[in-house]
Every structure is written in C-alpha cells, then in structure tokens.
Design a protein around this motif. Structure first.
Motif, PDB file in Angstrom:
ATOM      1  N   ARG A   5       4.752   7.352  -5.215  1.00 36.94           N
ATOM      2  CA  ARG A   5       5.495   8.568  -4.888  1.00 36.94           C
ATOM      3  C   ARG A   5       6.986   8.291  -4.843  1.00 36.94           C
ATOM      4  N   VAL A   6       7.744   9.370  -5.030  1.00 38.75           N
ATOM      5  CA  VAL A   6       9.196   9.341  -4.873  1.00 38.75           C
ATOM      6  C   VAL A   6       9.546  10.493  -3.941  1.00 38.75           C
ATOM      7  N   GLU A   7      10.439  10.217  -2.995  1.00 37.52           N
ATOM      8  CA  GLU A   7      10.832  11.252  -2.047  1.00 37.52           C
ATOM      9  C   GLU A   7      12.323  11.530  -2.155  1.00 37.52           C
ATOM     10  N   ALA A   8      12.728  12.698  -1.652  1.00 37.24           N
ATOM     11  CA  ALA A   8      14.131  13.096  -1.632  1.00 37.24           C
ATOM     12  C   ALA A   8      14.338  14.054  -0.475  1.00 37.24           C
ATOM     13  N   GLY A   9      15.563  14.115   0.003  1.00 39.29           N
ATOM     14  CA  GLY A   9      15.929  15.072   1.034  1.00 39.29           C
ATOM     15  C   GLY A   9      17.176  15.818   0.618  1.00 39.29           C
ATOM     16  N   THR A  10      17.243  17.105   0.981  1.00 38.79           N
ATOM     17  CA  THR A  10      18.443  17.890   0.706  1.00 38.79           C
ATOM     18  C   THR A  10      18.851  18.629   1.973  1.00 38.79           C
ATOM     19  N   PRO A  61       0.794  -1.220   0.000  1.00 41.24           N
ATOM     20  CA  PRO A  61       0.000   0.000   0.000  1.00 41.24           C
ATOM     21  C   PRO A  61       0.838   1.287   0.000  1.00 41.24           C
ATOM     22  N   PHE A  62       2.135   1.199   0.313  1.00 38.61           N
ATOM     23  CA  PHE A  62       2.992   2.384   0.365  1.00 38.61           C
ATOM     24  C   PHE A  62       3.462   2.791  -1.029  1.00 38.61           C
ATOM     25  N   ARG A  63       3.991   1.864  -1.811  1.00 39.31           N
ATOM     26  CA  ARG A  63       4.433   2.078  -3.190  1.00 39.31           C
ATOM     27  C   ARG A  63       5.271   3.354  -3.327  1.00 39.31           C
ATOM     28  N   SER A  64       6.422   3.351  -2.671  1.00 35.77           N
ATOM     29  CA  SER A  64       7.241   4.551  -2.581  1.00 35.77           C
ATOM     30  C   SER A  64       8.712   4.204  -2.690  1.00 35.77           C
ATOM     31  N   GLY A  65       9.520   5.186  -2.989  1.00 36.38           N
ATOM     32  CA  GLY A  65      10.970   5.041  -3.006  1.00 36.38           C
ATOM     33  C   GLY A  65      11.626   6.386  -2.777  1.00 36.38           C
ATOM     34  N   GLY A  66      12.894   6.356  -2.421  1.00 34.48           N
ATOM     35  CA  GLY A  66      13.656   7.582  -2.205  1.00 34.48           C
ATOM     36  C   GLY A  66      14.761   7.702  -3.227  1.00 34.48           C
ATOM     37  N   VAL A  67      15.029   8.908  -3.648  1.00 34.28           N
ATOM     38  CA  VAL A  67      16.011   9.130  -4.704  1.00 34.28           C
ATOM     39  C   VAL A  67      17.188   9.948  -4.171  1.00 34.28           C
ATOM     40  N   GLY A  68      18.383   9.597  -4.660  1.00 36.21           N
ATOM     41  CA  GLY A  68      19.591  10.355  -4.389  1.00 36.21           C
ATOM     42  C   GLY A  68      20.391  10.455  -5.673  1.00 36.21           C
ATOM     43  N   TYR A  69      21.108  11.543  -5.853  1.00 39.60           N
ATOM     44  CA  TYR A  69      21.828  11.756  -7.108  1.00 39.60           C
ATOM     45  C   TYR A  69      23.006  12.695  -6.893  1.00 39.60           C
TER      46      TYR A  69
END
Length: 181
Positions: free
Chosen positions: A128-133, A89-97
C-alpha cells in the motif's frame, strides 16, 4: 514517465540550483500547504543539503525521491517522494508531492503518483501507499482519487502547516494482496 514535456527521474545533487529557483518562485503559492521553511531552504546550498539527506535516506532503503523536469531544459517543475518505506509484514510507504504553479492542471501530479505506485508495487513489492492532505486541499484530493486512492480517515491536528496544527484527510491505495516477500 514522460507527459506533456515533463519527465520523472531520480533526484540528483545537480538539481539543487533548479529546485531552489523553482521553490523560491512558488514560495507564496505553496505556503498554505507546507510547513515553515527557513530562508536557507530556498537557496542552492539549502537544496543541496536537502538532496544529500534525501539520497542518504534512499541509500538506506527508506525513501524513493523523484524530480519532475522539463524535457528540453531539465528545469525542475515538481517533486514526488515515496518515504517511510516499511518492509516486512507492513510493506507500506507514504507519498508527498508538489508541482510548480505554472504547470498545474496538466495531469503531472496524477501521472507521477501513478508511476510511483507502479514502482512501489513492481520494484519495491509494497502492499500500500498512503498520503495525507489538508482538509481543504481539494486539488490534491482530486489527484489522489484519479490515481486510485481512497480516503480512509481524518487525522486531527496532524501536521504543523502554515503556522498551525492542521487536520488532514488520509488516503491509501492498496497495490496488491500478495503475501510479503
């Protein structure tokens, strides 16, 4: 995806030497944005071990690692990883680059991030896709905004970066509102 003489493809063990060279050249440039790295990290052997771990995570369905390479030479000029992939049910990932300092300002990070979001939506079915800076990393925040991300929060002392626990701005991009597969 090809933009400005650069293509994005899945990372391979054969990228270890090129990544080691690029990371070593960019060590001082990237230090304010990265966790502490051992000397081994900047060697071909260190990158080979890192890539092997990335590929194991990929094979387990938890990570989609990509490298940005110059089309003529195949030299790495950056990386983008979609990690922490959660289904159900979450269907999410986090991105880094990251992008080699010599290649910044050309839209490579935005193009790669946009393509990873397409893959996340169309191939992985993520919601969804999440990221942090880092709070002060305005360049990365501009990349995220151009790729359709919105800020949704602030995480105090979120990651240990450049010798201290640092606050991060959190961003997300909602990809669709379809029910989970």
């Amino acid at each position: 995806m090809i933009i400005d003489g650069v293509e994005m493809r899945g990372v391979e063990l054969g990228d270890a030497a090129g990544l080691a060279d690029t990371l070593a050249r960019n060590r001082a440039y990237m230090a304010p944005f990265e966790p502490w790295r051992s000397e081994v990290f900047f060697t071909e052997e260190g990158q080979a071990a890192r890539i092997a771990a990335l590929l194991a995570e990929r094979d387990g369905g938890r990570l989609a690692p990509y490298v940005l390479v110059e089309t003529g030479t195949g030299a790495p000029v950056g990386m983008i990883n979609l990690g922490g992939i959660a289904l159900g049910p979450f269907r999410s990932g986090g991105v880094g680059y990251w992008v080699d300092q010599a290649w910044t300002g050309r839209g490579l990070a935005t193009a790669a991030l946009t393509e990873v979001c397409r893959i996340a939506r169309d191939e992985l079915g993520l919601h969804r896709v999440e990221a942090g800076t880092l709070v002060g990393n305005l360049a990365s925040q501009r990349v995220l905004a151009k790729a359709g991300f919105e800020q949704y929060g602030l995480a105090p002392r979120y990651l240990h970066i450049d010798g201290a626990w640092r606050d991060h701005r959190l961003f997300q991009r909602l990809l669709h509102d379809d029910p989970p597969l």
